[in-house]
Write a protein that holds these residues in place. Structure first.
Motif, PDB file in Angstrom:
ATOM      1  N   VAL A 135     -31.422 -12.537  21.642  1.00  0.00           N
ATOM      2  CA  VAL A 135     -30.885 -13.337  22.862  1.00  0.00           C
ATOM      3  C   VAL A 135     -30.581 -14.707  22.740  1.00  0.00           C
ATOM      4  CG1 VAL A 135     -31.654 -14.269  25.058  1.00  0.00           C
ATOM      5  CG2 VAL A 135     -32.829 -12.206  24.196  1.00  0.00           C
ATOM      6  N   GLN A 136     -30.913 -15.412  21.659  1.00  0.00           N
ATOM      7  CA  GLN A 136     -30.391 -16.767  21.344  1.00  0.00           C
ATOM      8  C   GLN A 136     -28.768 -16.433  20.409  1.00  0.00           C
ATOM      9  OE1 GLN A 136     -33.027 -18.922  18.874  1.00  0.00           O
ATOM     10  NE2 GLN A 136     -34.683 -18.074  20.088  1.00  0.00           N
ATOM     11  N   LEU A 137     -28.328 -15.456  19.925  1.00  0.00           N
ATOM     12  CA  LEU A 137     -27.303 -15.082  19.371  1.00  0.00           C
ATOM     13  C   LEU A 137     -26.325 -14.788  20.708  1.00  0.00           C
ATOM     14  CD1 LEU A 137     -28.033 -12.824  16.257  1.00  0.00           C
ATOM     15  CD2 LEU A 137     -27.313 -15.169  16.283  1.00  0.00           C
ATOM     16  N   PHE A 138     -26.670 -14.205  21.522  1.00  0.00           N
ATOM     17  CA  PHE A 138     -25.728 -13.919  22.635  1.00  0.00           C
ATOM     18  C   PHE A 138     -25.476 -15.254  23.353  1.00  0.00           C
ATOM     19  CE2 PHE A 138     -27.130  -9.338  22.824  1.00  0.00           C
ATOM     20  CZ  PHE A 138     -25.988  -8.709  22.743  1.00  0.00           C
ATOM     21  N   SER A 153     -16.169 -19.309  13.760  1.00  0.00           N
ATOM     22  CA  SER A 153     -16.214 -17.966  13.449  1.00  0.00           C
ATOM     23  C   SER A 153     -17.573 -17.105  13.625  1.00  0.00           C
ATOM     24  CB  SER A 153     -15.753 -17.912  12.043  1.00  0.00           C
ATOM     25  OG  SER A 153     -16.871 -18.529  11.189  1.00  0.00           O
ATOM     26  N   PRO A 154     -17.625 -16.142  13.743  1.00  0.00           N
ATOM     27  CA  PRO A 154     -18.874 -15.203  13.922  1.00  0.00           C
ATOM     28  C   PRO A 154     -19.896 -15.665  12.732  1.00  0.00           C
ATOM     29  CG  PRO A 154     -16.893 -13.738  13.933  1.00  0.00           C
ATOM     30  CD  PRO A 154     -16.326 -14.923  13.540  1.00  0.00           C
ATOM     31  N   ILE A 155     -19.347 -15.879  11.601  1.00  0.00           N
ATOM     32  CA  ILE A 155     -20.503 -16.100  10.509  1.00  0.00           C
ATOM     33  C   ILE A 155     -21.044 -17.715  10.911  1.00  0.00           C
ATOM     34  CG2 ILE A 155     -19.050 -17.213   8.659  1.00  0.00           C
ATOM     35  CD1 ILE A 155     -21.446 -14.757   7.955  1.00  0.00           C
ATOM     36  N   ALA A 156     -20.094 -18.572  11.406  1.00  0.00           N
ATOM     37  CA  ALA A 156     -20.454 -19.942  11.944  1.00  0.00           C
ATOM     38  C   ALA A 156     -21.377 -19.730  13.034  1.00  0.00           C
ATOM     39  CB  ALA A 156     -19.594 -20.799  11.973  1.00  0.00           C
ATOM     40  N   LEU A 157     -21.178 -18.810  13.796  1.00  0.00           N
ATOM     41  CA  LEU A 157     -22.456 -18.544  14.987  1.00  0.00           C
ATOM     42  C   LEU A 157     -23.636 -18.146  14.482  1.00  0.00           C
ATOM     43  CD1 LEU A 157     -20.120 -16.921  17.664  1.00  0.00           C
ATOM     44  CD2 LEU A 157     -21.243 -19.297  17.564  1.00  0.00           C
ATOM     45  N   LEU A 158     -23.393 -17.242  13.525  1.00  0.00           N
ATOM     46  CA  LEU A 158     -24.677 -16.748  12.806  1.00  0.00           C
ATOM     47  C   LEU A 158     -25.557 -17.734  12.079  1.00  0.00           C
ATOM     48  CD1 LEU A 158     -26.838 -14.447  12.041  1.00  0.00           C
ATOM     49  CD2 LEU A 158     -25.191 -14.001  10.169  1.00  0.00           C
ATOM     50  N   MET A 159     -24.711 -18.492  11.388  1.00  0.00           N
ATOM     51  CA  MET A 159     -25.509 -19.832  10.835  1.00  0.00           C
ATOM     52  C   MET A 159     -26.111 -20.725  11.595  1.00  0.00           C
ATOM     53  SD  MET A 159     -23.690 -22.884   8.482  1.00  0.00           S
ATOM     54  CE  MET A 159     -22.872 -23.244   9.788  1.00  0.00           C
ATOM     55  N   VAL A 160     -25.506 -20.845  12.915  1.00  0.00           N
ATOM     56  CA  VAL A 160     -26.030 -21.794  13.879  1.00  0.00           C
ATOM     57  C   VAL A 160     -27.288 -21.052  14.439  1.00  0.00           C
ATOM     58  CG1 VAL A 160     -25.774 -23.135  16.171  1.00  0.00           C
ATOM     59  CG2 VAL A 160     -24.089 -23.130  14.446  1.00  0.00           C
ATOM     60  N   ALA A 230     -26.596  -9.697  13.673  1.00  0.00           N
ATOM     61  CA  ALA A 230     -25.442 -10.537  13.940  1.00  0.00           C
ATOM     62  C   ALA A 230     -24.092  -9.613  14.276  1.00  0.00           C
ATOM     63  CB  ALA A 230     -25.241 -11.635  12.987  1.00  0.00           C
ATOM     64  N   PHE A 231     -24.222  -8.442  14.010  1.00  0.00           N
ATOM     65  CA  PHE A 231     -23.072  -7.243  14.165  1.00  0.00           C
ATOM     66  C   PHE A 231     -22.751  -7.488  15.657  1.00  0.00           C
ATOM     67  CE2 PHE A 231     -26.297  -4.485  15.260  1.00  0.00           C
ATOM     68  CZ  PHE A 231     -25.611  -3.639  16.450  1.00  0.00           C
ATOM     69  N   ILE A 232     -23.544  -7.807  16.576  1.00  0.00           N
ATOM     70  CA  ILE A 232     -23.298  -7.989  18.266  1.00  0.00           C
ATOM     71  C   ILE A 232     -22.372  -9.149  18.351  1.00  0.00           C
ATOM     72  CG2 ILE A 232     -25.541  -6.806  18.689  1.00  0.00           C
ATOM     73  CD1 ILE A 232     -26.580  -9.487  19.541  1.00  0.00           C
ATOM     74  N   ILE A 233     -22.240 -10.176  17.498  1.00  0.00           N
ATOM     75  CA  ILE A 233     -21.440 -11.184  17.707  1.00  0.00           C
ATOM     76  C   ILE A 233     -20.227 -11.230  16.874  1.00  0.00           C
ATOM     77  CG2 ILE A 233     -23.295 -12.653  18.518  1.00  0.00           C
ATOM     78  CD1 ILE A 233     -23.313 -13.992  16.045  1.00  0.00           C
ATOM     79  N   GLY A 234     -19.923  -9.868  16.175  1.00  0.00           N
ATOM     80  CA  GLY A 234     -18.979  -9.934  15.277  1.00  0.00           C
ATOM     81  C   GLY A 234     -18.897  -9.970  13.855  1.00  0.00           C
ATOM     82  N   VAL A 235     -20.111 -10.173  13.316  1.00  0.00           N
ATOM     83  CA  VAL A 235     -20.471 -10.456  11.755  1.00  0.00           C
ATOM     84  C   VAL A 235     -20.671  -8.824  11.317  1.00  0.00           C
ATOM     85  CG1 VAL A 235     -21.707 -11.348  10.188  1.00  0.00           C
ATOM     86  CG2 VAL A 235     -21.514 -12.617  12.168  1.00  0.00           C
ATOM     87  N   HIS A 236     -19.537  -8.613  10.443  1.00  0.00           N
ATOM     88  CA  HIS A 236     -19.587  -7.097   9.961  1.00  0.00           C
ATOM     89  C   HIS A 236     -20.494  -7.113   8.587  1.00  0.00           C
ATOM     90  CE1 HIS A 236     -15.721  -6.637  11.956  1.00  0.00           C
ATOM     91  NE2 HIS A 236     -16.705  -6.518  13.055  1.00  0.00           N
ATOM     92  N   GLY A 237     -21.768  -7.165   9.013  1.00  0.00           N
ATOM     93  CA  GLY A 237     -22.803  -7.049   7.543  1.00  0.00           C
ATOM     94  C   GLY A 237     -23.184  -5.612   7.326  1.00  0.00           C
ATOM     95  N   ALA A 242     -23.521   0.361   7.915  1.00  0.00           N
ATOM     96  CA  ALA A 242     -24.156   1.566   8.489  1.00  0.00           C
ATOM     97  C   ALA A 242     -23.809   2.444  10.006  1.00  0.00           C
ATOM     98  CB  ALA A 242     -25.815   1.277   8.435  1.00  0.00           C
ATOM     99  N   ASP A 243     -23.706   1.406  10.888  1.00  0.00           N
ATOM    100  CA  ASP A 243     -23.439   1.886  12.024  1.00  0.00           C
ATOM    101  C   ASP A 243     -22.013   2.585  12.120  1.00  0.00           C
ATOM    102  OD1 ASP A 243     -25.658   1.364  13.392  1.00  0.00           O
ATOM    103  OD2 ASP A 243     -24.974  -0.501  14.204  1.00  0.00           O
ATOM    104  N   GLN A 244     -20.986   2.034  11.459  1.00  0.00           N
ATOM    105  CA  GLN A 244     -19.590   2.568  11.567  1.00  0.00           C
ATOM    106  C   GLN A 244     -19.620   3.810  10.481  1.00  0.00           C
ATOM    107  OE1 GLN A 244     -16.534   0.199   9.487  1.00  0.00           O
ATOM    108  NE2 GLN A 244     -15.436   0.332  11.406  1.00  0.00           N
ATOM    109  N   VAL A 245     -20.286   3.894   9.535  1.00  0.00           N
ATOM    110  CA  VAL A 245     -20.154   4.911   8.618  1.00  0.00           C
ATOM    111  C   VAL A 245     -20.700   6.231   9.441  1.00  0.00           C
ATOM    112  CG1 VAL A 245     -20.908   6.144   6.577  1.00  0.00           C
ATOM    113  CG2 VAL A 245     -20.215   3.833   6.491  1.00  0.00           C
TER     114      VAL A 245
END
Length: 286
Positions: A135-138, A153-160, A230-237, A242-245
């Protein structure tokens, strides 16, 4: 005096000299500075060279069938998994670096005797600890899209997001470590008329931090497990891999299983590094 007595006296003098030999400064100790420099190098490489891929596309045709496990397909996915794993490690380590520093300020703010400082800090800590990180990431994503000045950027949002979330947990660990410092140490620092900065940096924190390292290590491992969300906020980890494959090939066992292997590859070395760090600075407990 006999030869044996002379030898015993000499040994006692050497032992006394060794006993009262002062510790070298931490920045003059290779066993501490070398790991610190390696950690800084890892952070620099992650920030400078690890980029989030836009997609994960396999070069090998997926095997037919939805049930049988295919080892060749499994090993073929390893390079793609490593790309996503590096992105996940980057976000987790950057977020944890924020958490370690910010958590100390939270702990000091909570201990403040000024109500207008301690009460807001307590409210923030309890609120963040009582809400899920998803919820906090959203929330951070919505805040970034609502305020035009903020362009992260998405990775910066994940960091925060991870940093603020785990800073609240780290603050409680710091608070427990600070409270574990013997009362006599505080009284001695006051009797010596040490400044607040000297008291905290030379007396309190060197004794408190070793006590909280196991808890900080647990939070680091937990950050590795939360970072893939964090893939929900655009971080392609690694979880996005796994989801895409799985979506493209309709095979879920191999990609999710190898994603789990990736988690182990990140978490186990992190836990080992924290244990080694705890052993290196164990002399501060004495």
């Amino acid at each position: 005096m006999s030869t044996m007595e002379n030898a015993a006296a000499t040994a006692a003098e050497d032992q006394e000299i060794e006993e009262y030999r002062p510790h070298r400064k931490w920045y003059r100790r290779p066993d501490i500075m070398v790991p610190v420099l390696l950690i800084l190098l890892v952070y620099a490489l992650l920030v400078g060279y690890v980029e989030s891929p836009n997609f994960f596309r396999t070069k090998m045709e997926a095997p037919s069938g939805l049930v049988n496990f295919d080892w060749m397909w499994f090993f073929h996915l390893i390079p793609l998994m490593l790309q996503g794993l590096l992105v996940t490690i980057k976000g987790a380590l950057l977020g944890f670096a924020v958490a370690v520093v910010l958590g100390l300020f939270f702990a000091l703010g909570r201990r403040s005797k000024l109500p207008f400082v301690s009460w807001p800090v307590i409210a923030v800590i309890e609120f963040i600890r009582s809400t899920p990180v998803l919820v906090q990431l959203f929330f951070w994503l919505a805040l970034e899209r609502t305020i035009p000045v903020i362009d992260l950027s998405p990775i910066a949002l994940l960091m925060v997001g991870l940093g603020v979330h785990y800073a609240t947990y780290c603050s409680e660990a710091y608070r427990a470590g600070i409270n574990s410092v013997d009362k006599g140490q505080w009284e001695a620092a006051t009797a010596l008329n040490l400044s607040p900065v000297t008291k905290w940096t030379r007396v309190v924190l060197p004794q408190a931090v070793p006590n909280v390292l196991p808890a900080l290590g647990n939070y680091l491992v937990a950050a590795f497990k939360d970072a893939p969300m964090a893939f929900i906020i655009g971080v392609h980890g690694v979880l996005f891999f796994a989801d895409q494959v799985a979506a493209e090939t309709f095979r879920v066992t191999e990609p999710y299983l190898i994603a789990g292997v990736g988690f182990l590859m990140a978490s186990l070395p992190a836990a080992w590094a924290v244990r080694q760090l705890e052993r290196k600075i164990a002399y501060e407990r004495v």
